[in-house]
Design a protein around this motif. Sequence first.
Motif, PDB file in Angstrom:
ATOM      1  N   GLU A  51      -8.939   3.515  -4.282  1.00  0.00           N
ATOM      2  CA  GLU A  51      -7.336   3.363  -4.720  1.00  0.00           C
ATOM      3  C   GLU A  51      -6.847   2.234  -4.822  1.00  0.00           C
ATOM      4  O   GLU A  51      -5.834   2.241  -5.158  1.00  0.00           O
ATOM      5  CB  GLU A  51      -7.259   5.178  -4.114  1.00  0.00           C
ATOM      6  CG  GLU A  51      -7.432   6.026  -4.474  1.00  0.00           C
ATOM      7  CD  GLU A  51      -6.943   7.597  -3.296  1.00  0.00           C
ATOM      8  OE1 GLU A  51      -7.027   6.936  -1.948  1.00  0.00           O
ATOM      9  OE2 GLU A  51      -7.064   8.854  -3.930  1.00  0.00           O
ATOM     10  N   ASN A  52      -7.317   1.817  -3.681  1.00  0.00           N
ATOM     11  CA  ASN A  52      -5.740   0.417  -3.398  1.00  0.00           C
ATOM     12  C   ASN A  52      -6.966  -0.934  -3.256  1.00  0.00           C
ATOM     13  O   ASN A  52      -6.780  -1.531  -3.279  1.00  0.00           O
ATOM     14  CB  ASN A  52      -5.726   0.184  -1.854  1.00  0.00           C
ATOM     15  CG  ASN A  52      -5.067   2.154  -2.065  1.00  0.00           C
ATOM     16  OD1 ASN A  52      -4.271   2.738  -2.566  1.00  0.00           O
ATOM     17  ND2 ASN A  52      -5.062   2.577  -0.125  1.00  0.00           N
ATOM     18  N   PHE A 311      -2.975   1.295  -8.430  1.00  0.00           N
ATOM     19  CA  PHE A 311      -2.592   1.969  -6.943  1.00  0.00           C
ATOM     20  C   PHE A 311      -1.157   2.729  -7.215  1.00  0.00           C
ATOM     21  O   PHE A 311      -0.395   3.128  -7.741  1.00  0.00           O
ATOM     22  CB  PHE A 311      -1.897   1.648  -5.517  1.00  0.00           C
ATOM     23  CG  PHE A 311      -1.356   2.382  -4.622  1.00  0.00           C
ATOM     24  CD1 PHE A 311      -2.514   3.421  -3.468  1.00  0.00           C
ATOM     25  CD2 PHE A 311      -0.485   2.189  -4.034  1.00  0.00           C
ATOM     26  CE1 PHE A 311      -1.430   4.072  -2.460  1.00  0.00           C
ATOM     27  CE2 PHE A 311       0.427   2.952  -2.722  1.00  0.00           C
ATOM     28  CZ  PHE A 311      -0.825   3.502  -2.261  1.00  0.00           C
TER      29      PHE A 311
END
Length: 468
Positions: A51-52, A311
């Motif tokens: 996700e990041n 994100f």
Amino acid sequence: MGGFFGVASKEDCVFDLFFGTDYHSHLGTRRAGLAVYDSETGFEKSIHKIENSPFRTKFEKEANSMHGTFGIGCISDYEAQPILVRSHHGSFAIATVGKINNAEEITAEILKNKTHFFQMSNGEINATELVASIINQKDNFIDGIRYAQEIIEGSMSMLILTDKGIYCARDKMGRTPIVLGHKEGAYCAAFESFSYLNLGYTDYRELGPGEIVVIDSEHARTLVAPGKEMKICTFLWIYYGYPSSTYEGVNVEQMRYRCGKLLAKRDHVKPDIVAGVPDSGTAHAIGYANESGIPFSRPFIKYTPTWPRSFMPTIQKQRNLIAKMKLLPVHDLINGKSLLIIDDSIVRGTQLRETTEFLYESGAKEVHIRPACPPLVFGCKFLNFSRSSSEMELITRKVISELEGGEVSEEVLREYADYNSEKYEKMVEGIRKKLNFTSLRFHRLDDMIEAVGIDESKLCTYCWSGKE
């Protein structure tokens, strides 16, 4: 959404697997995984949240530590995969792309055999684990895969890694692609056709709807012949597909040029410049500019150096802000100008309204919006599109509800989807007012189909027409 990649090679396959999977990063933002098989060490699997940070960053260790001649990788917006299971078929890993609408019904039936499933934090069952369980109901992989294709309502394409090779199965209606590549001593299978070209593979062939193929380092053998009917997702060309991808012989970038060209042919406004919302709207805008003679320009630029991934927090207000933060205005190209902006689609409308407001704040005189596809009136029943969670969040459905004073039947919704109807015109005007555009005109369904260039009977257009 999601994408996968598989390799069967005489030599160690991990380098190809790592980069081939990475080339599917535009299709998923939440989970990614790799699974490999080596004749000496057996199976190995690794899954990370992405996700990041990019896939490459998360799997740098595995790229150097994993070893095997067969492997599959997956990037997904939903469940963690590939999963590794042991059953009466032996050990195998599986990755899937698709959607199961009758998961509860299938799960209940399998639970009668006094088995169990791991329950995810949201209370649901991992769809890929469920597919593995369906396959395990039969005596062999071929019968198990065909059984899964038969009973799943929705769609399901899959790669299954075994110690003998990789089974590649395209969903029975061909809603998503699987394409094979080949080089000396290796075969690969991918969602995206461009993903193996820089790795030395050449195009071998695409799987047909419902076709099952097994690949090893020397062969690609058809085990189940393809069906005659196909309903490939048209939204792949409009939005999800990468520009260098080709589906059913039709390149994404060229299709988008044709989309923009046909948009321009029916338009009457004369803006100062034409621009696309980056990235997927850009090619549509180039096609429009080439046909209309109106200059193409980039009045806003997407900032990518520190935004390699999208994100996205769970709070919608923060999501909207982050989406806006990535677009930087070029004031000299905006101030005092009439702009025609092309985006791939309007889903909720939130981000495009934010973009329009920021153009007005930057001095734009007019903002004309031209989505590259028709209004999205129906939620997709066949694929997991993260862009539209529920039908009632669609801007079209909100406007229709306001016009009709509540929810309406599918028959009435189809009237709103008909670009020749009065209801359609009222819906479009309602969207225009709500999102504060100077003008709004959607792509016509017949023009979009013409831009693809495939027979209409082979394309899924359910989210626009409501017709399966």
